[in-house]
Structures are given as C-alpha cells and as structure tokens.
Design a protein around this motif. Sequence first.
Motif, short mmCIF file in Angstrom:
data_model
loop_
_atom_site.label_atom_id
_atom_site.label_comp_id
_atom_site.label_asym_id
_atom_site.label_seq_id
_atom_site.Cartn_x
_atom_site.Cartn_y
_atom_site.Cartn_z
N TYR A 94 0.84 -1.20 0.00
CA TYR A 94 0.00 0.00 0.00
C TYR A 94 0.88 1.25 0.00
N GLN A 95 0.43 2.27 -0.71
CA GLN A 95 1.18 3.52 -0.83
C GLN A 95 0.49 4.64 -0.08
N TYR A 96 1.29 5.42 0.66
CA TYR A 96 0.79 6.54 1.46
C TYR A 96 1.51 7.82 1.05
N ALA A 97 0.83 8.94 1.18
CA ALA A 97 1.44 10.25 0.92
C ALA A 97 1.70 10.94 2.25
N LEU A 98 2.85 11.61 2.36
CA LEU A 98 3.21 12.37 3.56
C LEU A 98 3.36 13.84 3.18
N THR A 99 2.60 14.71 3.80
CA THR A 99 2.70 16.13 3.48
C THR A 99 3.97 16.75 4.03
N THR A 100 4.50 16.18 5.12
CA THR A 100 5.82 16.55 5.62
C THR A 100 6.71 15.33 5.51
N ALA A 101 7.83 15.46 4.83
CA ALA A 101 8.69 14.32 4.53
C ALA A 101 9.11 13.57 5.79
N PHE A 102 8.99 12.27 5.73
CA PHE A 102 9.41 11.36 6.80
C PHE A 102 8.72 11.62 8.14
N ASP A 103 7.57 12.26 8.11
CA ASP A 103 6.79 12.51 9.33
C ASP A 103 5.50 11.70 9.22
N VAL A 104 5.43 10.56 9.93
CA VAL A 104 4.30 9.65 9.74
C VAL A 104 2.99 10.24 10.23
N SER A 105 3.05 11.27 11.07
CA SER A 105 1.80 11.90 11.53
C SER A 105 1.09 12.61 10.39
N THR A 106 1.78 12.86 9.28
CA THR A 106 1.19 13.55 8.14
C THR A 106 0.83 12.58 7.01
N ALA A 107 0.87 11.28 7.29
CA ALA A 107 0.61 10.27 6.25
C ALA A 107 -0.88 10.06 6.04
N SER A 108 -1.23 9.76 4.79
CA SER A 108 -2.61 9.37 4.46
C SER A 108 -2.54 8.39 3.30
N TYR A 109 -3.47 7.46 3.27
CA TYR A 109 -3.49 6.45 2.22
C TYR A 109 -3.81 7.10 0.88
N SER A 110 -3.02 6.75 -0.15
CA SER A 110 -3.15 7.36 -1.47
C SER A 110 -4.18 6.67 -2.35
N GLY A 111 -4.69 5.51 -1.90
CA GLY A 111 -5.60 4.74 -2.74
C GLY A 111 -4.88 3.93 -3.79
#
Length: 393
Positions: free
Chosen positions: A275-292
């Motif tokens: 599964y692929q996720y997008a991070l709005t702040t690099a390498f900060d998992v609190s900003t991750a969301s599933y990309s679909g």
Amino acid sequence: FANGDKYLGEYKDGNFHGQGTLTFTDGDNIVLNGTDSSSANADSNLILEFADGRHRVVPENFTDGVEITKDITLATFVRVSDSIPDNDVRDVKFNNDGTKMFVLGRANDNVYEYSVATAWNVSSITLVRTLDISVVSSTQGDNAANGIEFNNDGTKMFILGQGQDLVNEYALSTGFDLSTASFTQSLDISAQENLPYGVTFNNDGTKMYITGWRNDNVNEYVLTKGFDISTASYSQTFSVSDQAVRPSGVRFNSDGTKMYVLEGGTTGEGHNTIYQYALTTAFDVSTASYSGLSASVIDVETRPRGFCFGDNGTQLYVAGWTGDDINQYTVGTAAIILANPPASGTQIKILHKKGQVWYTAGPNGTPADGKGLQASTTAQAKFIAGAPTNAPE
C-alpha cells in the motif's frame, strides 16, 4: 488522426536517437502508456494526469527514469531469483549500485550475501557468504529475525527480530561486506511492538521506523545521532490497520513524501499487497494518508514478508517464504489518459530507446480505434497518424 493512416520509420541500430514529433488535430484524445521522467528529458514530455485504472504494460527496456515509487500500481513482475538456501526467507536489501544483494533467512538465522553479475537483476545472483545472526544473549541476536536494513555506505547493518523484540546493530569495517561484520549494540522496541516485522530509516538516519503485526502501526523513532540506535527514542505512530492488518515491511521513496507498507498474510489470509501513502511533511508519519494506490503480489508470492526498491526506484523486490526466493518487478502501467483533449497544434515528443517507443493502446494492448502510436521491438517504429511533422531518425 484518421483511422488507418500510417507512417513507417526505421531505426538503424536500435540505440537512442532523439525524438520525433506528432501534431494533434483539434478534439483528438490520446491514451499513452507512459512517459520518460528522467531529469534529462522530463521537460520534453507531455504532462499526463491519471484518469482510470485500465490495464497497461510499459516495456521493461524503455523505462528511462520511470519510478515504481511514484505509483506502486506500476509494478509488473519480470523475473524470480534462484531459491535461497533457507526455508523461511524474510527480507531483502541491495547495496547502492545493485551489485550485491542481501537476504534475511529465519530458518537458519542467517544473512545471505550474494554478488549480482548484472546489477539489479536477481536472475544473475551468486551466493558469496553468510552471517550468523542467531541469539547469543538476551541483548544480542534473534532466532526469529524479520527485517534488514543498512546505513548509507553499508558500514552498519540492522536486523529486526520478533524473537527478542530487538533492533540489532552490526558494524562492517568494509561497507556491504558481511565478512567484516561484528555486533555492536541493540535496542529493545517491545514497548511499542512485540511482533516487529519491518525496519527502515530516513536518509540521514535521524529517524527510524518499525512496523509489526501486533498493533498494525508504523512507529517512528528519533535518533539524535544518525544511524546510532543507542540515541533512539520513540516519537509517534501511524496506524495502517485500515489497509494492512499484517504489516510486514515499510519503506519510503527517496524524499520521504511517500511511504509503502507490505501487508503480508499467509495463504488464503491477508491481502499480500503493498500500500502507498502520501506524507505532506517528509518522513513525518503523523502527516501520512493512504493514497488509494496498491500493488498485489499474491500471484507470485502468497507469504510475502519483506521488500525493497532499487535502481533509483525503478525496480521492486519482494521476499517471501512460499518460494523462498526474491521476486523482481519493474515498471508497468495502467492506462494514463490526458485529462483533456490536446488543443489543435499541440505536439508530443516521442523518445526512442532500444528500438521501442511509447504507443497508444486500449485495455488489451491493441491500438485504440487505430489512433496514436504503435510500439516496435524490432528495427521499426510505426506511427499511425494523419501527418506527423517529423519522422524519427
């Protein structure tokens, strides 16, 4: 693009020759199989927008700069390695130039070092040596190791195991050479995950990430000194349970804006999917969301446990203990469609490499209503168009 209109151009030697140009007439739609995104050519390509998910294939030897890490759905299986001499293969990692491959095996508590005759190609591996990483004490080794990672120059190796819930750190006096490895220290991560499976770092080693089956999370740690786990402290977590109920591996793209999690079930269980996720702040998992976006590997491995990317993100490698081997994927693609028809006079540059060009196609790989460009794997490249302004060399 009148149906049936054709232009035939011929390559002389199958090498790179520059570009040809086609001119669209007003109102035409075109479906492309991909684009060249390398730094040298990126500005010369038509910008594409993803519109649907129809099946597509991009030839392996015309993937100049196209990265699986941009879109995990691009992954297409191409080959498998010889069997690894371990009955429980868990993870895989390469050195920086793809001439060495390292496989973690749990049945024998070994790391296997291979030479790779053709860089990044798993069909050309030869076993060189092994390293015993079994339990020595309560703070060293593991009899159920699941994950492997290196620092940037290969002078440190990290082994994650669920037997003792430790990250074990080894020093290598010669980078990526297991004959020079020696244990240095370990980190207990049981407070966050007591079924740990996957481990990785950010680029400078100041962040470490652990995923596992107990809590279905990616746990982030901060290291005050890069790649020194004695300086690690738990920071935060991101749940992947909506997608991966058995997260077995975690990796990032080169700039940390995308994260990938392998859901590794067993036969008939789990998704066996990355599964692929997008991070709005690099390498900060609190900003991750599933990309679909996701890629199933179940057709070639029903017990996947680890994975890594290689060759600047253009190759994907999946390890598992169904076949006890390494499965290699390269760039394929599903239909990429222009968001809007190109205006009259719009031009697209056709890049030539190794006797192949991009081409338009329907879901089954055949030309869509006779429009667009056909690929050639021989000495010819065929263009179906009304009036191309320039022929290829």
